[in-house]
Design a protein around this motif. Structure first.
Motif, PDB file in Angstrom:
ATOM      1  N   THR A   1      -9.325  12.636 -14.094  1.00 33.05           N
ATOM      2  CA  THR A   1     -10.275  11.591 -14.411  1.00 33.05           C
ATOM      3  C   THR A   1     -10.844  11.816 -15.805  1.00 33.05           C
ATOM      4  O   THR A   1     -11.245  12.911 -16.160  1.00 33.05           O
ATOM      5  CB  THR A   1     -11.423  11.594 -13.387  1.00 33.05           C
ATOM      6  N   VAL A   2     -10.876  10.753 -16.603  1.00 38.81           N
ATOM      7  CA  VAL A   2     -11.367  10.861 -17.964  1.00 38.81           C
ATOM      8  C   VAL A   2     -12.856  11.153 -17.976  1.00 38.81           C
ATOM      9  O   VAL A   2     -13.345  11.995 -18.698  1.00 38.81           O
ATOM     10  CB  VAL A   2     -11.078   9.550 -18.729  1.00 38.81           C
ATOM     11  N   SER A   3     -13.604  10.414 -17.184  1.00 41.37           N
ATOM     12  CA  SER A   3     -15.044  10.629 -17.115  1.00 41.37           C
ATOM     13  C   SER A   3     -15.488  10.465 -15.682  1.00 41.37           C
ATOM     14  O   SER A   3     -15.253   9.439 -15.074  1.00 41.37           O
ATOM     15  CB  SER A   3     -15.776   9.620 -18.016  1.00 41.37           C
ATOM     16  N   LEU A   4     -16.116  11.479 -15.134  1.00 41.83           N
ATOM     17  CA  LEU A   4     -16.482  11.471 -13.728  1.00 41.83           C
ATOM     18  C   LEU A   4     -17.928  11.095 -13.494  1.00 41.83           C
ATOM     19  O   LEU A   4     -18.398  11.086 -12.363  1.00 41.83           O
ATOM     20  CB  LEU A   4     -16.221  12.856 -13.122  1.00 41.83           C
ATOM     21  N   ALA A   5     -18.649  10.780 -14.556  1.00 38.72           N
ATOM     22  CA  ALA A   5     -20.067  10.478 -14.405  1.00 38.72           C
ATOM     23  C   ALA A   5     -20.247   9.113 -13.781  1.00 38.72           C
ATOM     24  O   ALA A   5     -19.810   8.116 -14.328  1.00 38.72           O
ATOM     25  CB  ALA A   5     -20.759  10.511 -15.768  1.00 38.72           C
ATOM     26  N   ALA A   6     -20.876   9.044 -12.642  1.00 40.14           N
ATOM     27  CA  ALA A   6     -21.129   7.772 -11.994  1.00 40.14           C
ATOM     28  C   ALA A   6     -22.361   7.125 -12.600  1.00 40.14           C
ATOM     29  O   ALA A   6     -23.293   7.790 -13.012  1.00 40.14           O
ATOM     30  CB  ALA A   6     -21.348   7.976 -10.495  1.00 40.14           C
ATOM     31  N   THR A   7     -22.329   5.811 -12.652  1.00 41.02           N
ATOM     32  CA  THR A   7     -23.471   5.110 -13.221  1.00 41.02           C
ATOM     33  C   THR A   7     -24.694   5.314 -12.358  1.00 41.02           C
ATOM     34  O   THR A   7     -24.670   5.100 -11.158  1.00 41.02           O
ATOM     35  CB  THR A   7     -23.142   3.610 -13.330  1.00 41.02           C
ATOM     36  N   SER A   8     -25.782   5.682 -12.988  1.00 41.23           N
ATOM     37  CA  SER A   8     -26.980   6.018 -12.231  1.00 41.23           C
ATOM     38  C   SER A   8     -27.837   4.813 -11.928  1.00 41.23           C
ATOM     39  O   SER A   8     -28.586   4.804 -10.965  1.00 41.23           O
ATOM     40  CB  SER A   8     -27.802   7.042 -13.023  1.00 41.23           C
ATOM     41  N   SER A   9     -27.784   3.788 -12.769  1.00 42.60           N
ATOM     42  CA  SER A   9     -28.626   2.622 -12.555  1.00 42.60           C
ATOM     43  C   SER A   9     -27.744   1.430 -12.198  1.00 42.60           C
ATOM     44  O   SER A   9     -27.157   0.811 -13.059  1.00 42.60           O
ATOM     45  CB  SER A   9     -29.434   2.313 -13.814  1.00 42.60           C
ATOM     46  N   LEU A  10     -27.612   1.147 -10.905  1.00 45.46           N
ATOM     47  CA  LEU A  10     -26.715   0.115 -10.436  1.00 45.46           C
ATOM     48  C   LEU A  10     -27.386  -1.248 -10.513  1.00 45.46           C
ATOM     49  O   LEU A  10     -28.589  -1.384 -10.376  1.00 45.46           O
ATOM     50  CB  LEU A  10     -26.293   0.388  -8.994  1.00 45.46           C
ATOM     51  N   ALA A  11     -26.574  -2.262 -10.717  1.00 45.04           N
ATOM     52  CA  ALA A  11     -27.053  -3.641 -10.665  1.00 45.04           C
ATOM     53  C   ALA A  11     -26.213  -4.378  -9.644  1.00 45.04           C
ATOM     54  O   ALA A  11     -24.999  -4.225  -9.595  1.00 45.04           O
ATOM     55  CB  ALA A  11     -26.924  -4.300 -12.036  1.00 45.04           C
ATOM     56  N   ALA A  12     -26.866  -5.144  -8.800  1.00 43.84           N
ATOM     57  CA  ALA A  12     -26.147  -5.865  -7.754  1.00 43.84           C
ATOM     58  C   ALA A  12     -25.269  -6.928  -8.375  1.00 43.84           C
ATOM     59  O   ALA A  12     -25.598  -7.538  -9.392  1.00 43.84           O
ATOM     60  CB  ALA A  12     -27.145  -6.498  -6.797  1.00 43.84           C
ATOM     61  N   VAL A  13     -24.108  -7.147  -7.744  1.00 48.71           N
ATOM     62  CA  VAL A  13     -23.236  -8.232  -8.176  1.00 48.71           C
ATOM     63  C   VAL A  13     -23.968  -9.551  -7.943  1.00 48.71           C
ATOM     64  O   VAL A  13     -24.434  -9.819  -6.836  1.00 48.71           O
ATOM     65  CB  VAL A  13     -21.916  -8.202  -7.383  1.00 48.71           C
TER      66      VAL A  13
ATOM     67  N   PRO B   1     -16.128   0.515 -11.564  1.00 54.07           N
ATOM     68  CA  PRO B   1     -17.590   0.371 -11.579  1.00 54.07           C
ATOM     69  C   PRO B   1     -18.119   0.336 -10.138  1.00 54.07           C
ATOM     70  O   PRO B   1     -17.498  -0.268  -9.268  1.00 54.07           O
ATOM     71  CB  PRO B   1     -17.804  -0.987 -12.276  1.00 54.07           C
ATOM     72  N   PRO B   2     -19.224   0.966  -9.880  1.00 55.66           N
ATOM     73  CA  PRO B   2     -19.767   0.991  -8.522  1.00 55.66           C
ATOM     74  C   PRO B   2     -19.989  -0.412  -7.974  1.00 55.66           C
ATOM     75  O   PRO B   2     -20.520  -1.285  -8.655  1.00 55.66           O
ATOM     76  CB  PRO B   2     -21.110   1.726  -8.700  1.00 55.66           C
ATOM     77  N   GLY B   3     -19.532  -0.613  -6.744  1.00 50.14           N
ATOM     78  CA  GLY B   3     -19.719  -1.889  -6.088  1.00 50.14           C
ATOM     79  C   GLY B   3     -18.756  -2.970  -6.505  1.00 50.14           C
ATOM     80  O   GLY B   3     -18.860  -4.110  -6.065  1.00 50.14           O
ATOM     81  N   GLN B   4     -17.768  -2.652  -7.352  1.00 47.63           N
ATOM     82  CA  GLN B   4     -16.802  -3.637  -7.825  1.00 47.63           C
ATOM     83  C   GLN B   4     -15.381  -3.143  -7.575  1.00 47.63           C
ATOM     84  O   GLN B   4     -15.135  -1.950  -7.384  1.00 47.63           O
ATOM     85  CB  GLN B   4     -16.969  -3.888  -9.329  1.00 47.63           C
ATOM     86  N   ALA B   5     -14.449  -4.082  -7.603  1.00 50.50           N
ATOM     87  CA  ALA B   5     -13.040  -3.724  -7.523  1.00 50.50           C
ATOM     88  C   ALA B   5     -12.622  -3.029  -8.815  1.00 50.50           C
ATOM     89  O   ALA B   5     -13.196  -3.279  -9.881  1.00 50.50           O
ATOM     90  CB  ALA B   5     -12.188  -4.970  -7.307  1.00 50.50           C
TER      91      ALA B   5
END
Length: 399
Positions: free
Chosen positions: A13-25, A363-367
């Motif tokens: 994985t190039v970057s494993l940092a998950a986004t900390s501030s999520l926005a709802a779809v 991206p979290p919560g997305q395909a």
């Protein structure tokens, strides 16, 4: 560009940092029975409602008729000033049948004018004249349509007519496949797309009193959504009211397919609202600049054992408006999980700029969104001694 197969090699994985501030779809409601919206820049699916349901396309089938013509024009096999004649038989069959360009029997019409008649006026008569002029008969032209369909990977569609006239279910499409066709038209033939798909009106034929017949483009978002420039509407009693549209704003392009609206008004108002939603509720976040090396890939039988994987253009991910952080490699930014995938080791020779890998961003919560990566440089085939040395290394790697 289709993704490179991923069955063999999965790089770290190039970057494993998950986004900390999520926005709802952001939510979207529509009365359309079917819907599909995609960001062409990132491949992100912004909206999906039964996108693989088979349905009659009505006049949306004319997009493939135009695509075939564009392909022949680009290859030099068809000229815009070539003229085709409306035969008496074709006139008798199609005069007054649905949308029309009002071509008279025996009249000669240029390819350019026929394309305007198809795209702007949705002329059923123009489609058949163009099809017969190119291939001799409509069935022969339909074969060309299905060849292009297969080449584009529209695996859940089939064409039986050149203009989408109801044919007892022989012709069917899906929203996802229509989006594929729209994107291919814009990507493969940008100059022809710009020339023909955004005309506000077109005049052809005359009234009984000798007045020119001018008809407005049926595109409901043209002139209503900034950057709107295509593509096609469709309607039959069976299919309802449908639309495939596209717009570009600030370098970001969206393609949308909707179908099954109950009325012309619903199609018009909701198409405008949906396209505006696509631009206002989502944004592009940069990942890698054009030419930036993202990773390396193993090479088999090459003069080098590895090759750099670089961004062929500025790569960005589509995220909901309000998602915090700066995605990518900038200081202080959070990046979504990313991985480089390729079918490897990649066999030499390799050409610089060749699509050999993909960056898959989740991206979290997305395909996941799949972005192409290309070879940074040429890699030639290894010489005789190089191949022997590679074989020895491969042998000892298993010991």
């Amino acid at each position: 560009m289709k993704p490179v197969p991923t069955a063999v090699a999965l790089l770290a994985t190039v970057s494993l940092a998950a986004t900390s501030s999520l926005a709802a779809v952001p939510p979207l409601e529509t009365t359309a029975q079917v819907g599909f919206m995609q960001d062409m820049n990132s491949g992100a699916i912004l909206f999906s409602k039964d996108p693989d349901r088979r349905m009659p396309p009505a006049s949306l089938a004319k997009m493939m008729t135009v695509y075939v013509a564009f392909s022949l024009i680009k290859s030099g096999d068809l000229k815009l000033d070539t003229k085709f004649t409306m035969s008496p038989e074709t006139w008798k069959k199609w005069h007054g049948q649905g949308s029309t360009m009002f071509i008279a029997a025996g009249e000669q019409v240029s390819v350019a004018d026929l394309l305007s008649g198809i795209i702007t006026l949705s002329g059923n008569d123009a489609c058949i004249v163009l099809a017969e002029g190119i291939a001799g008969t409509e069935p022969a032209f339909v074969n060309l349509m299905n060849q292009q369909r297969q080449r584009l990977g529209m695996t859940n569609s089939n064409f039986g007519t050149a203009n989408g006239w109801p044919d007892n279910g022989v012709t069917y499409v899906t929203a996802r496949d229509l989006a594929t066709l729209a994107e291919a038209t814009i990507r493969d033939y940008p100059d022809l797309y710009k020339q023909f798909y955004s005309k506000p009106n077109f005049a052809w034929g005359k009234t009984m009193g000798g007045t020119n017949i001018s008809q407005d483009n049926r595109d409901p978002i043209l002139g209503k959504v900034p950057g709107a420039d295509g593509l096609k509407t469709g309607h039959t009693d069976e299919a309802g009211y449908g639309f495939t549209g596209s717009a570009e704003q600030n370098g970001r392009r969206i393609v949308m397919v909707v179908a099954g609206f109950p009325s012309w008004g619903a199609r018009a108002s909701e198409s405008i609202s949906m396209m505006n939603w696509g631009f206002s509720s989502w944004r592009l976040k940069p990942l890698f600049a054009k030419g930036k090396r993202v990773d390396t890939a193993a090479v088999q039988g090459g003069s080098s054992s590895t090759v750099g994987l670089v961004a062929p253009s500025d790569l960005a991910v589509t995220v909901p408006l309000g998602m915090g952080g700066i995605l990518g490699q900038k200081a202080g930014g959070d990046a979504p999980p990313m991985k480089v995938v390729y079918d490897g080791p990649i066999k030499a020779p390799i050409k610089a700029g060749q699509h050999i890998a993909d960056l898959v961003v989740s991206p979290p919560g997305q395909a996941p969104q799949t972005l192409a990566l290309v070879a940074e440089s040429d890699v030639g085939e290894a010489g005789f001694f190089g191949r022997i040395w590679a074989s020895i290394k491969a042998l000892f790697s298993w010991i």
